[in-house]
Design a protein around this motif. Sequence first.
Motif, PDB file in Angstrom:
ATOM      1  N   LEU A 278       1.422  -1.331  -0.131  1.00  0.00           N
ATOM      2  CA  LEU A 278       0.429   0.144  -0.222  1.00  0.00           C
ATOM      3  C   LEU A 278       1.055   1.391   0.150  1.00  0.00           C
ATOM      4  CD1 LEU A 278      -2.331   0.890   0.457  1.00  0.00           C
ATOM      5  CD2 LEU A 278      -2.701   1.196   2.348  1.00  0.00           C
ATOM      6  N   ALA A 279       1.800   1.042   0.827  1.00  0.00           N
ATOM      7  CA  ALA A 279       2.977   2.409   0.371  1.00  0.00           C
ATOM      8  C   ALA A 279       3.164   2.093  -0.416  1.00  0.00           C
ATOM      9  CB  ALA A 279       4.121   1.964   1.651  1.00  0.00           C
ATOM     10  N   LEU A 280       3.774   1.574  -1.209  1.00  0.00           N
ATOM     11  CA  LEU A 280       4.500   1.866  -2.455  1.00  0.00           C
ATOM     12  C   LEU A 280       3.752   2.330  -3.683  1.00  0.00           C
ATOM     13  CD1 LEU A 280       7.036  -1.364  -3.429  1.00  0.00           C
ATOM     14  CD2 LEU A 280       7.412   1.035  -2.833  1.00  0.00           C
ATOM     15  N   THR A 281       2.103   2.028  -3.237  1.00  0.00           N
ATOM     16  CA  THR A 281       1.197   2.325  -3.931  1.00  0.00           C
ATOM     17  C   THR A 281       1.164   3.805  -4.454  1.00  0.00           C
ATOM     18  OG1 THR A 281       0.052   0.067  -3.738  1.00  0.00           O
ATOM     19  CG2 THR A 281      -1.737   1.744  -4.594  1.00  0.00           C
ATOM     20  N   ASP A 282       0.791   4.412  -2.716  1.00  0.00           N
ATOM     21  CA  ASP A 282       0.732   5.968  -2.811  1.00  0.00           C
ATOM     22  C   ASP A 282       1.753   6.523  -3.162  1.00  0.00           C
ATOM     23  OD1 ASP A 282      -1.977   5.183  -1.210  1.00  0.00           O
ATOM     24  OD2 ASP A 282      -1.108   4.663   0.696  1.00  0.00           O
ATOM     25  N   ILE A 283       3.757   5.673  -3.328  1.00  0.00           N
ATOM     26  CA  ILE A 283       4.458   6.568  -3.717  1.00  0.00           C
ATOM     27  C   ILE A 283       3.640   7.219  -5.106  1.00  0.00           C
ATOM     28  CG2 ILE A 283       6.400   6.244  -4.367  1.00  0.00           C
ATOM     29  CD1 ILE A 283       7.203   5.024  -1.620  1.00  0.00           C
ATOM     30  N   TYR A 284       3.673   5.706  -5.993  1.00  0.00           N
ATOM     31  CA  TYR A 284       3.765   5.843  -7.334  1.00  0.00           C
ATOM     32  C   TYR A 284       1.991   6.921  -7.777  1.00  0.00           C
ATOM     33  CZ  TYR A 284       7.225   2.560  -8.390  1.00  0.00           C
ATOM     34  OH  TYR A 284       8.747   1.986  -8.043  1.00  0.00           O
TER      35      TYR A 284
ATOM     36  N   ASP B  67       2.468   7.878 -11.536  1.00  0.00           N
ATOM     37  CA  ASP B  67       2.659   6.668 -12.303  1.00  0.00           C
ATOM     38  C   ASP B  67       1.686   5.346 -11.838  1.00  0.00           C
ATOM     39  OD1 ASP B  67       3.625   4.498 -13.729  1.00  0.00           O
ATOM     40  OD2 ASP B  67       5.538   4.737 -12.792  1.00  0.00           O
ATOM     41  N   TYR B  68       0.221   5.446 -12.911  1.00  0.00           N
ATOM     42  CA  TYR B  68      -0.860   4.834 -12.216  1.00  0.00           C
ATOM     43  C   TYR B  68      -0.594   2.850 -12.427  1.00  0.00           C
ATOM     44  CZ  TYR B  68      -2.582   8.880 -11.524  1.00  0.00           C
ATOM     45  OH  TYR B  68      -2.827  10.492 -10.486  1.00  0.00           O
ATOM     46  N   GLN B  69       0.404   2.563 -13.140  1.00  0.00           N
ATOM     47  CA  GLN B  69       0.277   1.376 -14.180  1.00  0.00           C
ATOM     48  C   GLN B  69       1.432   0.555 -12.814  1.00  0.00           C
ATOM     49  OE1 GLN B  69      -1.430   0.940 -16.992  1.00  0.00           O
ATOM     50  NE2 GLN B  69      -0.400  -0.521 -16.136  1.00  0.00           N
ATOM     51  N   LYS B  70       1.950   1.182 -12.678  1.00  0.00           N
ATOM     52  CA  LYS B  70       2.721   0.494 -11.076  1.00  0.00           C
ATOM     53  C   LYS B  70       2.231   0.675  -9.811  1.00  0.00           C
ATOM     54  CE  LYS B  70       7.534   1.462 -12.506  1.00  0.00           C
ATOM     55  NZ  LYS B  70       9.046   1.885 -12.469  1.00  0.00           N
ATOM     56  N   ALA B  71       1.427   1.754  -9.559  1.00  0.00           N
ATOM     57  CA  ALA B  71       0.429   2.200  -8.843  1.00  0.00           C
ATOM     58  C   ALA B  71      -0.498   1.203  -8.954  1.00  0.00           C
ATOM     59  CB  ALA B  71      -0.267   3.346  -8.521  1.00  0.00           C
ATOM     60  N   LEU B  72      -1.114   0.089  -9.721  1.00  0.00           N
ATOM     61  CA  LEU B  72      -1.896  -1.171 -10.233  1.00  0.00           C
ATOM     62  C   LEU B  72      -1.258  -2.239  -9.615  1.00  0.00           C
ATOM     63  CD1 LEU B  72      -4.600  -1.307 -10.567  1.00  0.00           C
ATOM     64  CD2 LEU B  72      -3.841  -1.970 -13.260  1.00  0.00           C
ATOM     65  N   PHE B  73      -0.071  -2.093  -9.784  1.00  0.00           N
ATOM     66  CA  PHE B  73       0.919  -3.284  -9.981  1.00  0.00           C
ATOM     67  C   PHE B  73       0.802  -3.812  -8.731  1.00  0.00           C
ATOM     68  CE2 PHE B  73       5.204  -5.843  -8.213  1.00  0.00           C
ATOM     69  CZ  PHE B  73       4.332  -6.724  -9.780  1.00  0.00           C
ATOM     70  N   TYR B  74       0.894  -2.841  -7.805  1.00  0.00           N
ATOM     71  CA  TYR B  74       0.858  -2.592  -5.997  1.00  0.00           C
ATOM     72  C   TYR B  74       0.209  -2.389  -5.374  1.00  0.00           C
ATOM     73  CZ  TYR B  74       6.460  -2.146  -7.186  1.00  0.00           C
ATOM     74  OH  TYR B  74       7.168  -2.566  -6.914  1.00  0.00           O
ATOM     75  N   ILE B  75      -1.183  -2.202  -6.018  1.00  0.00           N
ATOM     76  CA  ILE B  75      -2.220  -2.394  -5.380  1.00  0.00           C
ATOM     77  C   ILE B  75      -3.115  -3.329  -4.974  1.00  0.00           C
ATOM     78  CG2 ILE B  75      -3.571  -1.598  -6.973  1.00  0.00           C
ATOM     79  CD1 ILE B  75      -4.225  -0.598  -2.872  1.00  0.00           C
ATOM     80  N   ASN B  76      -2.553  -5.035  -6.135  1.00  0.00           N
ATOM     81  CA  ASN B  76      -3.180  -5.517  -6.851  1.00  0.00           C
ATOM     82  C   ASN B  76      -2.658  -6.719  -5.434  1.00  0.00           C
ATOM     83  OD1 ASN B  76      -4.957  -5.759  -9.087  1.00  0.00           O
ATOM     84  ND2 ASN B  76      -3.988  -5.232 -10.473  1.00  0.00           N
ATOM     85  N   ARG B  77      -1.409  -6.176  -5.371  1.00  0.00           N
ATOM     86  CA  ARG B  77      -0.730  -7.321  -4.208  1.00  0.00           C
ATOM     87  C   ARG B  77      -1.033  -6.995  -3.477  1.00  0.00           C
ATOM     88  NH1 ARG B  77       5.075  -8.670  -5.418  1.00  0.00           N
ATOM     89  NH2 ARG B  77       5.840  -9.367  -7.207  1.00  0.00           N
ATOM     90  N   ALA B  78      -1.182  -5.826  -2.713  1.00  0.00           N
ATOM     91  CA  ALA B  78      -2.129  -5.515  -1.521  1.00  0.00           C
ATOM     92  C   ALA B  78      -3.317  -6.648  -1.866  1.00  0.00           C
ATOM     93  CB  ALA B  78      -2.258  -4.635  -1.300  1.00  0.00           C
ATOM     94  N   LEU B  79      -3.979  -6.406  -2.595  1.00  0.00           N
ATOM     95  CA  LEU B  79      -4.841  -7.209  -2.833  1.00  0.00           C
ATOM     96  C   LEU B  79      -4.993  -8.473  -2.915  1.00  0.00           C
ATOM     97  CD1 LEU B  79      -6.846  -4.921  -5.154  1.00  0.00           C
ATOM     98  CD2 LEU B  79      -7.991  -5.763  -3.112  1.00  0.00           C
ATOM     99  N   GLY B  80      -4.020  -8.973  -2.864  1.00  0.00           N
ATOM    100  CA  GLY B  80      -3.414 -10.678  -3.175  1.00  0.00           C
ATOM    101  C   GLY B  80      -3.462 -11.057  -1.898  1.00  0.00           C
ATOM    102  N   ILE B  81      -2.948  -9.728  -0.266  1.00  0.00           N
ATOM    103  CA  ILE B  81      -3.134 -10.603   0.619  1.00  0.00           C
ATOM    104  C   ILE B  81      -4.080 -10.179   1.262  1.00  0.00           C
ATOM    105  CG2 ILE B  81      -1.798 -10.048   2.612  1.00  0.00           C
ATOM    106  CD1 ILE B  81       0.622  -8.986   0.587  1.00  0.00           C
ATOM    107  N   ASP B  82      -4.887  -9.072   1.532  1.00  0.00           N
ATOM    108  CA  ASP B  82      -5.774  -8.544   1.667  1.00  0.00           C
ATOM    109  C   ASP B  82      -7.014  -8.126   1.263  1.00  0.00           C
ATOM    110  OD1 ASP B  82      -7.978  -8.111   3.198  1.00  0.00           O
ATOM    111  OD2 ASP B  82      -7.000  -6.565   4.948  1.00  0.00           O
TER     112      ASP B  82
END
Length: 167
Positions: free
Chosen positions: A8-14, A19-34
């Motif tokens: 989530l922190a990385l998502t916010d940075i992007y 840089d919404y493509q990278k933000a999407l990548f990292y929010i998907n990671r967070a959603l994969g956990i919760d």
Amino acid sequence: PLLDKGWLALTDIYIKSNDYQKALFYINRALGIDEENNLYWHKFAEINLNLNLFEEAVKAYYKCIGLKDDRLEVYLALADVLHFLGEYHEASRVLLDAREIYKDQVEILYRLGGLFFLVQKEKEALFFIEAGLKTDFSYLKEVKTLFPSIFEKPEVQVLIERLKPES
């Protein structure tokens, strides 16, 4: 267990760097956990909006609502995307649901008036516009930008003149 917070922190940075493509990548990671976290779904929706992936944003906002995220901003954002997509009936249903929670919220009233005009339900449209005018007349100028042609209709102008506060 805290890994999703890191994503989530990385998502916010992007997001901050647009840089919404990278933000999407990292929010998907967070959603994969919760995947039951409505904050993550809300960010997922916002990112998808910025990427013009409107259908994904709609799904995410519905997921937020399904997770009992009943913040007004979620309902309004979902209705806005549906309105943009031309899904006026669905947008009005979303706002009617929001109205169950936020009874006399002026923005909902005006938006419902505009949407009901778009689906040719003039009686309902005038009802909600009148309710909006009676609740907060000054908010009219804010909503005119969403539905400019509707607020120029003669029947709406009559309502506005009739309910205009005396200065």
